[in-house]
Each structure stands twice: as C-alpha cells, then as structure tokens.
Design an enzyme around this catalytic site. Structure first.
Site, PDB file in Angstrom:
ATOM      1  N   GLU A   1       0.804  -1.227   0.000  1.00  0.00           N
ATOM      2  CA  GLU A   1       0.000   0.000   0.000  1.00  0.00           C
ATOM      3  C   GLU A   1       0.841   1.284   0.000  1.00  0.00           C
ATOM      4  OE1 GLU A   1      -2.830  -0.195   3.193  1.00  0.00           O
ATOM      5  OE2 GLU A   1      -3.719  -2.034   2.483  1.00  0.00           O
TER       6      GLU A   1
ATOM      7  N   GLU B   1      -5.272  -8.621   1.206  1.00  0.00           N
ATOM      8  CA  GLU B   1      -5.923  -8.186   2.452  1.00  0.00           C
ATOM      9  C   GLU B   1      -7.388  -7.932   2.178  1.00  0.00           C
ATOM     10  OE1 GLU B   1      -4.323  -4.847   4.647  1.00  0.00           O
ATOM     11  OE2 GLU B   1      -2.260  -5.527   4.303  1.00  0.00           O
TER      12      GLU B   1
HETATM   13  O1  IFM Z   1      -4.009  -2.625   9.341  1.00  0.00           O
HETATM   14  C1  IFM Z   1      -3.991  -2.191   8.019  1.00  0.00           C
HETATM   15  C2  IFM Z   1      -2.831  -2.789   7.269  1.00  0.00           C
HETATM   16  O2  IFM Z   1      -1.616  -2.479   7.882  1.00  0.00           O
HETATM   17  C3  IFM Z   1      -2.792  -2.256   5.866  1.00  0.00           C
HETATM   18  N1  IFM Z   1      -4.053  -2.421   5.207  1.00  0.00           N
HETATM   19  C4  IFM Z   1      -5.244  -2.003   5.916  1.00  0.00           C
HETATM   20  C5  IFM Z   1      -5.259  -2.601   7.303  1.00  0.00           C
HETATM   21  C6  IFM Z   1      -6.520  -2.133   8.055  1.00  0.00           C
HETATM   22  O3  IFM Z   1      -6.521  -0.754   8.171  1.00  0.00           O
END
Ligand code: IFM
Length: 470
Positions: free
Chosen positions: A176, A373
């Site tokens: 990200e 994710e």
């Molecule tokens: O916790 C974060 C993660 O570090 C990166 N993606 C989003 C998750 C939730 O906010």
C-alpha cells in the site's frame, strides 16, 4: 456496533474456488511483533511517531503489539491448527538494517526461524518487504521524499534475499504505497507525520522506484522467485453520475488512488491526466531517465487489498472534512450513503470487489491476482463463556468471498485470498482500539482466543470455498 448485511445477491450459488486456490492470513511486523528494541532492532518512523503526544489513540505504541516476536512458534502452531495455507507477514527493515546501513544478522535470524517454522508446518511463507516501518535514521535523511531511500531499500532487499531466497518462493516489495506516501507525508495521519504535499508526491515516485529496484535485486538473486507488489485499490463512483463536477472528482480520485500506482507498474508510464493533476506538486520533475523501466519491469503477480469503495462528490461535506491526503483532489467530498459500516467507519460494499477484479483483468496486462488483504474491525469481546461471537465478521468475509468468486466465475485469474488479520493488532493511528483479528488478543495477558470467525474461516479453507454452506 453496526450490522453488516451485504446487499449483493450471490451470483454463483456454489462458490467453490479453483483446486489450487491459496487461503491465507496476513499480518505486518510493526502491528504484531512488539519487542521493538530486541536483538539490535533500530527505531522506525512508527516508533518515533507513537512518541508524539496525540499521534496515536490512547498513546499506544508498538509495545507490546501481539508479542509475535516472542510467541511466533505458538502462533505458527495456531495457524497450522486452523489449516492456513499461506502466511503473509512483513519483515521489519529496522531489524535487518537498523539505521538503514549495516546488516544486523540477529534481525534476519528471527525471519529465518519464522520461515523455517512455517515450512515445517506446511504453510507457505509470503513475505512483504516494506509495510511502513522505515528506519528512523533514513527518515532523518529525508525519508521517502529523498531518492536515495529507494537505493537503501534495494540494499535492504539484497540482505534479505541473500538469507531467505533459497526458501521463499514469492516476494512482495511494498504494501500500500498510497498510505506510505499520502498518509505519511501529506495528511500526516501516519508516520512520519509530515504535512508536505510535494514531499508526498516525491514519496510516491521514490516508493515506486524502490519497488522497481527491489524487484531487480530479487530477480538477480533468485531468478526462479515470483515477485509482486500490493496496492490498496478502491472502486470509485461519482455521488451524482449526472453531475459533471462529481464525475471529474471521481476521475481525479481514481487517478490518485489507483492509476497513479497501477499504470507505472503495469504499463510502464504514469497516466497523462494524473501527471497533469500532480504537476503543481512536481511529479514530472522527479522522473529520471530509466526510472520507468525499473518501475514497469514485468511482475509475476499483483496483490489487491480491498476494504471498501469510494463514493465521491465535488463538494467536501461536514463528515468527511478537508481530505488533506488527497493531494491533487483537495476538494473531494466523501458523502455517506447509509451503508452498513465496520468499526473503522468504513462502508461495507462487498459487491464492488467483483468489479475491481474484473477491471484489473480487463484493463491491465494479465497477471495472477491475489486478494492480499480483506477484513473488518468490529468491537469484539470475549463473552462470559469464553466465546467471541463475531457474526458480523463472518458475514463480511462471506460476502467478500462471494464477490471474489463471482469474478473468478467470469474468468478472472484470482489465485488466493488472505484475511486481514490473523491476530488483533496495532491498527496504526487507531492503536489497539480496533480489532481486525480472527483471533482475539487480550493485550495485558497476550491470551489468544480464536473467534467464531476463525473456526468458520478454517472450514472455508478446508472446503476450498463456501460450497454447500448455503
Ligand atoms: O491494518 C492495516 C494494514 O496495515 C494495511 N491495510 C489495511 C489494514 C486495516 O486498516
């Protein structure tokens, strides 16, 4: 607590995934490890940021997190019990090169032990090389706003792949980069807490350059390894599709959130409209000859983090406030739609995941995709009988798996799904107040209690999908 009801009708009733579909769980170093001074680890930008009064809810810090650094063997055993196929974790750069320079072998030892444990347990290690914890010493030399940081990243990747390259088959360079750049350097809501739009835009380019240089290091060291990157991608819709200003804002937000990252990496060039939108912040000035060859070098897979979509208008509203991370779309508003929300205040809109995956499949060069994710925070608690009844999380995952499967059924090459997160953990500026885990962590005792969602997800992994479940 809000209630999650997905409004999308499942398009595919059976919902069985391809036989070799990879089922996993995700974490990240700073969010779970704790032990922030152990074995020679240096401070990261997040250690420094946590020390700033008011930066993180309740003044929470990276200690104790989920104490994963010390409890790693039992956490791997827990994953094995759940039947996890792959563990996506990140390496802490400040453990490996504590001040960005010399290698700290003891820091690498931890990740070697982790990888070996995972392999013994039959779990595929899926490491990410950068999940936001830049060594503070490098921030003091300019951080991601400085081009040299991209080269220091390549040095760090070299040390990691030298040690682990013989055991790891798939590497992810960055997680990200939008967050690292815009939350870190524009709105300052994340470390290093800078509010300098030009530095944020420089950070974008240098993060992407780091990805490209790091990928080359991986390729040189281990030609058989697979390399990829993970982006947080958001379907973007105009609040009023008939309103030209809303449509224009949606184009800008889509450009800044999605295409600013996808296009250079997958097409080898920045989109013209985004170059124009970011010209006042100097994006074009950052780019040197050859940079886009590195950035756009072929990859083996793309990681997609999907939590929610963005519904945008041209007018900021009272709820969304001035969105200071939206450099280049400063007037964007994010009006509420009355959708169910998670504990983060994020709209739940699972059906949009199908469209996002289809877009990647049709608009970009074909790459295997992984949802690296997807998850939700809810205000979980352990009931008197020791059970965490997180039915909303189960509904959330189920709705997203149905949406992912709808994309697979339409030909998208989606190869895996990782739930965020295995454990409750340090949710950045929200500290320990938000719980995303399949496993509840009682921070004072570090007691782990698998939630109802953990056993539900274990059955999904064992059944390779939701077939027969409804
Ligand atoms: O916790 C974060 C993660 O570090 C990166 N993606 C989003 C998750 C939730 O906010």
């Amino acid at each position: 607590m809000s209630t999650v009801h997905d409004r999308t009708e499942p398009e595919v009733p059976e919902c069985a995934f391809p036989p070799d579909f990879l089922w996993g769980v995700s974490t990240a170093a700073f969010q779970v490890e704790g032990s922030v001074t152990a074995d020679g680890r240096g401070p990261s930008i997040w250690d420094a940021f946590c020390a700033r009064p008011g930066a993180v809810v309740n003044g929470d810090t990276g200690e104790p997190a989920a104490d994963h650094y010390r409890r790693m063997p039992s956490d791997v055993a827990l994953m094995r019990e759940l039947g996890v196929g792959a563990y996506r974790f990140s390496l802490a750069w400040p453990r490996v090169r504590p001040d960005g320079g010399a290698v700290n072998p003891a820091g690498l030892d931890f990740y070697e032990r982790l990888v070996d444990r995972l392999l013994e347990a039959g779990i595929t290690p899926w490491p990410t090389l950068y999940h936001w914890d830049l060594p503070q010493a490098l921030e003091e030399r300019g951080g991601w706003a400085a081009r040299a940081t991209a080269h220091r990243f390549a040095d760090y990747v070299g040390a990691v792949v030298d040690r682990l390259g013989d055991r790891v088959g798939t590497w992810t360079t960055l997680n990200e980069p939008w967050c690292s750049a815009f939350l870190g350097y524009a709105s300052g809501r994340h470390a290093p807490g800078r509010t300098e739009p030009r530095a944020a835009v420089a950070a974008v380019h240098h993060l992407l350059l780091a990805h490209g240089l790091g990928t080359a290091v991986i390729r040189d060291a281990v030609p058989t390894a697979r390399a990829g990157v993970t982006f947080n991608l958001f379907p973007v819709t105009a609040a009023d599709p008939a309103d030209e200003a809303d449509r224009e804002t949606a184009r800008r937000v889509d450009g800044l959130q999605n295409r600013l990252f996808l296009d250079p990496v997958l097409r080898g060039r920045y989109p013209d409209d985004v170059l124009t939108d970011l010209a006042p912040y100097g994006l074009g000035e950052m780019i040197r000859d050859g940079d886009l060859d590195h950035i756009g070098a072929p990859l083996d897979l793309l990681g997609v983090n999907y939590y929610r979509d963005l519904h945008v208008s041209s007018v900021p509203d009272a709820d969304s406030g001035p969105p200071s991370e939206w450099v280049g779309a400063e007037h964007a508003g994010f009006p509420k739609r009355g959708l169910p929300q998670t504990d983060m205040g994020w709209d739940v809109n699972a059906g949009e995941l199908t469209g996002l995956l289809l877009r990647l499949h049709t608009e970009y060069p074909r790459l295997p995709l992984y949802v690296t994710e997807n998850g939700a925070a809810f205000a979980d608690h352990v009931d008197g009988d020791g059970v965490v009844r997180d039915t909303e999380r189960i509904a959330f995952i189920e709705a997203h798996l149905r949406a992912a499967h709808a994309a697979v059924a339409r030909g998208v090459d989606l190869r895996g799904y990782f739930y965020w997160s295995l454990l409750d953990n340090f949710e950045w500026a929200e500290g320990y107040a938000k719980r995303f885990g399949l496993v509840h962590v009682d921070y004072p005792t570090q007691r782990r209690t698998p939630k109802a969602s953990a056993s539900w997800y274990a059955r999904v992994m064992a059944d390779n999908g939701l077939a027969g479940r409804r």
